[in-house]
Motif scaffolding. Sequence first.
Motif, PDB file in Angstrom:
ATOM      1  N   ILE A   1      -6.173  -0.048   2.507  1.00 52.72           N
ATOM      2  CA  ILE A   1      -7.145  -1.001   3.050  1.00 52.72           C
ATOM      3  C   ILE A   1      -7.326  -0.814   4.553  1.00 52.72           C
ATOM      4  CG2 ILE A   1      -5.316  -2.794   3.233  1.00 52.72           C
ATOM      5  CD1 ILE A   1      -9.069  -3.404   2.731  1.00 52.72           C
TER       6      ILE A   1
ATOM      7  N   GLN B   1      -0.107  -6.471  -8.344  1.00 55.61           N
ATOM      8  CA  GLN B   1       1.068  -5.633  -8.548  1.00 55.61           C
ATOM      9  C   GLN B   1       2.290  -6.542  -8.709  1.00 55.61           C
ATOM     10  OE1 GLN B   1       1.099  -4.202  -4.019  1.00 55.61           O
ATOM     11  NE2 GLN B   1       2.929  -3.514  -5.086  1.00 55.61           N
TER      12      GLN B   1
ATOM     13  N   GLN C   1       2.056  -6.357   2.895  1.00 52.07           N
ATOM     14  CA  GLN C   1       2.258  -7.595   3.666  1.00 52.07           C
ATOM     15  C   GLN C   1       1.655  -7.527   5.060  1.00 52.07           C
ATOM     16  OE1 GLN C   1       6.668  -7.760   3.092  1.00 52.07           O
ATOM     17  NE2 GLN C   1       6.210  -9.815   2.369  1.00 52.07           N
ATOM     18  N   GLY C   2       1.391  -6.307   5.525  1.00 54.39           N
ATOM     19  CA  GLY C   2       0.802  -6.145   6.852  1.00 54.39           C
ATOM     20  C   GLY C   2       1.644  -6.759   7.956  1.00 54.39           C
ATOM     21  N   THR C   3       2.949  -6.659   7.827  1.00 52.87           N
ATOM     22  CA  THR C   3       3.825  -7.338   8.797  1.00 52.87           C
ATOM     23  C   THR C   3       3.624  -6.833  10.220  1.00 52.87           C
ATOM     24  OG1 THR C   3       5.510  -5.847   7.940  1.00 52.87           O
ATOM     25  CG2 THR C   3       5.745  -8.154   7.373  1.00 52.87           C
ATOM     26  N   ARG C   4       3.410  -5.517  10.370  1.00 54.71           N
ATOM     27  CA  ARG C   4       3.307  -4.977  11.735  1.00 54.71           C
ATOM     28  C   ARG C   4       2.080  -5.503  12.471  1.00 54.71           C
ATOM     29  NH1 ARG C   4       3.660   1.125  10.221  1.00 54.71           N
ATOM     30  NH2 ARG C   4       3.041   0.258   8.206  1.00 54.71           N
TER      31      ARG C   4
ATOM     32  N   GLY D   1      -2.091  -4.741  -1.542  1.00 58.58           N
ATOM     33  CA  GLY D   1      -0.992  -5.630  -1.917  1.00 58.58           C
ATOM     34  C   GLY D   1       0.064  -5.748  -0.820  1.00 58.58           C
TER      35      GLY D   1
ATOM     36  N   GLY E   1       5.892  -2.245  -3.443  1.00 56.42           N
ATOM     37  CA  GLY E   1       5.492  -0.981  -2.817  1.00 56.42           C
ATOM     38  C   GLY E   1       4.230  -0.422  -3.445  1.00 56.42           C
TER      39      GLY E   1
ATOM     40  N   LYS F   1      -2.582  -0.576  11.920  1.00 50.94           N
ATOM     41  CA  LYS F   1      -1.212  -0.874  11.456  1.00 50.94           C
ATOM     42  C   LYS F   1      -0.514  -1.887  12.362  1.00 50.94           C
ATOM     43  CE  LYS F   1      -0.739   2.267   8.153  1.00 50.94           C
ATOM     44  NZ  LYS F   1      -0.733   1.814   6.752  1.00 50.94           N
TER      45      LYS F   1
ATOM     46  N   MET G   1      -5.827  -0.301  -2.282  1.00 50.52           N
ATOM     47  CA  MET G   1      -4.499  -0.915  -2.310  1.00 50.52           C
ATOM     48  C   MET G   1      -4.428  -1.952  -1.206  1.00 50.52           C
ATOM     49  SD  MET G   1      -1.998   2.333  -2.882  1.00 50.52           S
ATOM     50  CE  MET G   1      -2.410   3.073  -1.321  1.00 50.52           C
TER      51      MET G   1
END
Length: 415
Positions: free
Chosen positions: A240, A184, A105-108, A103, A210, A392, A101
Amino acid sequence: MEDYKKAIKKLNKYNQEQIIPLLEKLTENEKQKILYQINNINFNKITNLYNELSKKQPISSEGIDEIVAYNKDKFKQEELNYYNSIGEKIIKNNEYALVTMSGGQGTRLGYDGPKGTFQIDIEPKSKFLFEILADNLKEINLKYNVVIPWYIMTSEENNNDIILFFEKHQYFNYPKEYIKFFKQDNLPLLTENGKLIIGSKKNIKEAANGNGGIFIAMYKNGIIKDMEKRKIKWIFIGSIDNILLKIADTILIGIAEDKKVKIATKSILKNSPEEKVGAICKKNGKIHVIEYSEMSDEMKNKRNIDGELTYGESHIMCNLFNIKALKMLSKKSLPYHIAHKKSDYLNNEGVLVKPETPNVYKFETFIFDAWSYFNEIVILRGKREEDFAPVKNRQGVDSPETAIKLYNDYYNKNN
Ligand code: UTP
């Protein structure tokens, strides 16, 4: 012209006329793109999601029960051999596939690009997150003399970048015909007043729906069909960003097959009552993951007769599904969770606004909510130092720094 009229009608019907003045300021090309987007948004769905917001009930801990996990350390050697041989047989029979997975956004992490393209300086050499998975897969393929199909979930936001990245790196020497990317779905972000916003790329701002969007995405993109064609029986779905993820744990596969369940998962025990992870439990008899934020202090600190945290079995995005479960889930809907996030937007004058505080709602479904459709699950407790090194945050806990340390300790112990 037809598209334009249709879009304006839709915007008026759903009280989203605030973006019409901005539409007028766009070039013909930009206008075409946004009209296409408007005509494809499910306005009914987002209106309903927004209306549901105010009805959200506070979560209660009633009906929550402890769940029992298998513990690798407590098995006798012959039991381990038994499950291992079942798991190995499934892999050797080409009945096993991996889904990654990516998809999100990896914002943190705050890295400019898809998380899988993030490079991390581990032993014995620095690697991209996708490369770690590719190398692990190649090792398993060599061991069992197979080629495991690898399906990668992307989103509208990162799909092109991910595909270009794989091309640039020659698919990390993984057989290209065994890698399939699939996208997705997205959902628009809504302001606190339920309004759509336009971003700097002159499109309506949307985000991936999500990781629970995976089941429908697999179905819509023909992934489940492809798996059936390849006679895949067990599918491992992992994230990922856990660089110690064990993508083919033959004990987990073996127990799931032996116990005839349709889903299984690997957990680790929380390191303290305050660790911010979801805990696997039963809610009204159904398998459930309770979020850290949903637990009272009493629940967080409760211990069982062995002295372990009663609600300490953490979900680490390490999930195994039987193909029959995936087929069933691709036709089910999952509940939406709401996150309050910050998002840039263009104001009526076309000027980019960067809010200091959260200004939009993001709607997401979670993969583990799919478990409520099953009565039985196999949970296998793994070990933090072997199974879990998440990337993260940019700094501090669960950051590249902590993940590298965990990875290198594991590597040095096992090589
Ligand atoms: P997280 O929930 O940690 O989200 O994803 P994230 O996007 O990586 O990071 P933040 O919260 O924005 O900082 C866990 C896994 O689920 C995937 C992610 O790519 C990651 O592998 N995911 C998440 C998706 O594939 N799609 C989504 O819509 C959300």
